[in-house]
Design an enzyme around this catalytic site. Structure first.
Site, PDB file in Angstrom:
ATOM      1  N   SER A   1       0.786  -1.224   0.000  1.00  0.00           N
ATOM      2  CA  SER A   1       0.000   0.000   0.000  1.00  0.00           C
ATOM      3  C   SER A   1       0.821   1.279   0.000  1.00  0.00           C
ATOM      4  CB  SER A   1      -0.932   0.015   1.213  1.00  0.00           C
ATOM      5  OG  SER A   1      -0.191  -0.018   2.428  1.00  0.00           O
TER       6      SER A   1
ATOM      7  N   HIS B   1      -5.354  -4.088  -0.787  1.00  0.00           N
ATOM      8  CA  HIS B   1      -5.155  -3.025  -1.787  1.00  0.00           C
ATOM      9  C   HIS B   1      -5.116  -3.565  -3.211  1.00  0.00           C
ATOM     10  CE1 HIS B   1      -4.404   0.278   1.082  1.00  0.00           C
ATOM     11  NE2 HIS B   1      -3.939  -0.691   1.848  1.00  0.00           N
TER      12      HIS B   1
ATOM     13  N   LYS C   1     -12.045  -0.525   1.130  1.00  0.00           N
ATOM     14  CA  LYS C   1     -11.217   0.249   0.209  1.00  0.00           C
ATOM     15  C   LYS C   1     -11.926   0.348  -1.140  1.00  0.00           C
ATOM     16  CE  LYS C   1      -7.019  -0.472   2.821  1.00  0.00           C
ATOM     17  NZ  LYS C   1      -7.645  -1.088   4.008  1.00  0.00           N
TER      18      LYS C   1
END
Length: 396
Positions: free
Chosen positions: A186, A214, A244
């Site tokens: 990330s 991610h 996310k």
């Protein structure tokens, strides 16, 4: 009387963090977390969100979330193993398994909870875990909680991984050995070398665990890093978040049915914490449906990511070795990094400084995340502000 020892500890250490440029100020956002945000009355182009596909403010998710509140209430009412498993949770887990290409899946309250839960449910003091040196803090804490021997290997260094896998498995000290890695890292935006990791895992019979927090929504046409490499049948644990790219909150582990059955009876956050709310579960399922139906948001995110990368690189910024839309501007010195972020903020761009302990000392950076919701006009304005501040501080 409050403890004087505690007061002295806090005062000394808080001041020490401030002196080193390591103290993080929290900036409350007034309203929604979209491509532009308002902080302290100032409108800013938002380049710090993990809302990769812009789904956190998507009207389609809002509508189904409202419907879920009306039909199922605002909370699940109990832990999953008593009567907190609603029909909505089952539908979400079925959808995740379909999305990730696995037999089954289990949902947790957060991505951090996933790593605390799943690693320690399978690994113990008689085992060893080979962990990439740049793995996320939640992986590190999950490994520690398991009490397994933690053997770090150099970041994405397959020679080092092979050597340490050989030593661990041939030593005869451990019942089981796991290799664990982020799918997408990330802070740097690089991708794990999963094909090589799988090859080593098969050679030494390692359990494979990929934290794709991610990567889900960002690679593999949205299905993640494992799908990107076509390795769905080779990875034992696919872990991801719903907070996310999915735009809501929560986490999950996907894998074989027996693994998920085991986690449901042995992973402590699942057993001892109230489950995700009906609105969150339903909105998450809707988001996954959207990703499975169309790549429009995925394609737009990548287009915007490539556009910002090219603009910053042309100006002379060090954007590292990112292979994804995550775009770090590596400054180095922590105090300069904090100052750089502050000046961006003053000029109209919200891009948060990332310093130790999130990244190694001396590698302070501003992490940029262009999303599918940004317009080219927003990105052009951001690039101009970067140029102004970069020249002013002597970064470029």
């Amino acid at each position: 009387m409050p403890s004087e020892t505690l007061d002295q500890f806090l005062q000394h250490n808080l001041q020490d963090l401030k002196d080193q440029g390591l103290y993080n100020e929290i900036d409350p956002v007034d309203g929604a977390n979209g491509p532009e945000i308002t902080i302290n009355g100032q409108k800013l182009i938002n380049l710090s969100s993990n809302n990769y596909l812009g789904l956190a403010t998507d009207d389609r998710l809002k509508e189904v979330a409202k419907d879920a509140v009306n039909s199922h209430g605002v909370g699940a009412g109990a832990v999953r193993t008593i009567n907190g498993t609603l029909d909505l949770h089952v539908k979400l887990e079925e959808k995740i398994a379909e999305f990730k290409g696995t037999e089954a899946a289990i949902a947790y309250q957060s991505g951090f909870n996933c790593n605390m839960a799943a690693i320690s449910a399978v690994m113990d003091k008689n085992d060893a875990i080979l962990s990439d040196a740049l793995n996320h803090a939640s992986i590190i804490d999950g490994c520690r909680l398991s009490k397994a021997k933690i053997i770090p290997f150099e970041h994405s260094n397959m020679d080092d991984l092979r050597q340490k896998a050989k030593e661990a498995t041939e030593s005869g000290q451990y019942n089981k050995v796991m290799v664990i890695t982020d799918g997408v890292f990330s802070m740097d935006g690089d991708i794990a070398k999963l094909p090589e990791i799988v090859e080593i895992a098969e050679e030494f019979d390692l359990i494979t665990y990929v934290d794709d927090a991610h990567g889900s929504g960002v690679l593999g046409k949205g299905a993640g890093t494992v799908k990107h490499f076509g390795l769905q049948d080779k990875i034992d644990f696919q872990m991801g978040t719903l907070s996310k790219a999915i735009g809501v909150v929560g986490g999950y582990v996907a894998g074989k049915q027996e693994l998920i059955d085991w986690l449901k009876v042995r992973s402590r956050p699942f057993l001892f914490s109230t489950s995700l709310s009906p609105a969150d579960v339903t909105a998450s399922r809707k988001a996954i449906d959207l990703l499975m139906e169309s790549t429009d948001l995925y394609d737009q995110m990548w287009e915007n990511g490539n556009y910002l990368k090219a603009g910053l690189k042309e100006l002379g910024f060090d954007i590292g070795q990112s292979e994804t839309p995550i775009t770090p501007c590596i400054i180095g010195d922590e105090k300069t990094t904090q100052q750089f972020s502050k000046r961006l903020n003053e000029e109209g761009v919200y891009a948060k400084a990332i310093v130790f302990p999130t990244v190694p000392r001396g590698t302070g950076r501003v992490r940029n995340m262009p999303t599918a919701a940004h317009t080219k006009d927003m990105l052009d304005k951001a690039i101009k502000i970067y140029e102004k501040v970069g020249k002013e501080l002597g970064v470029i």
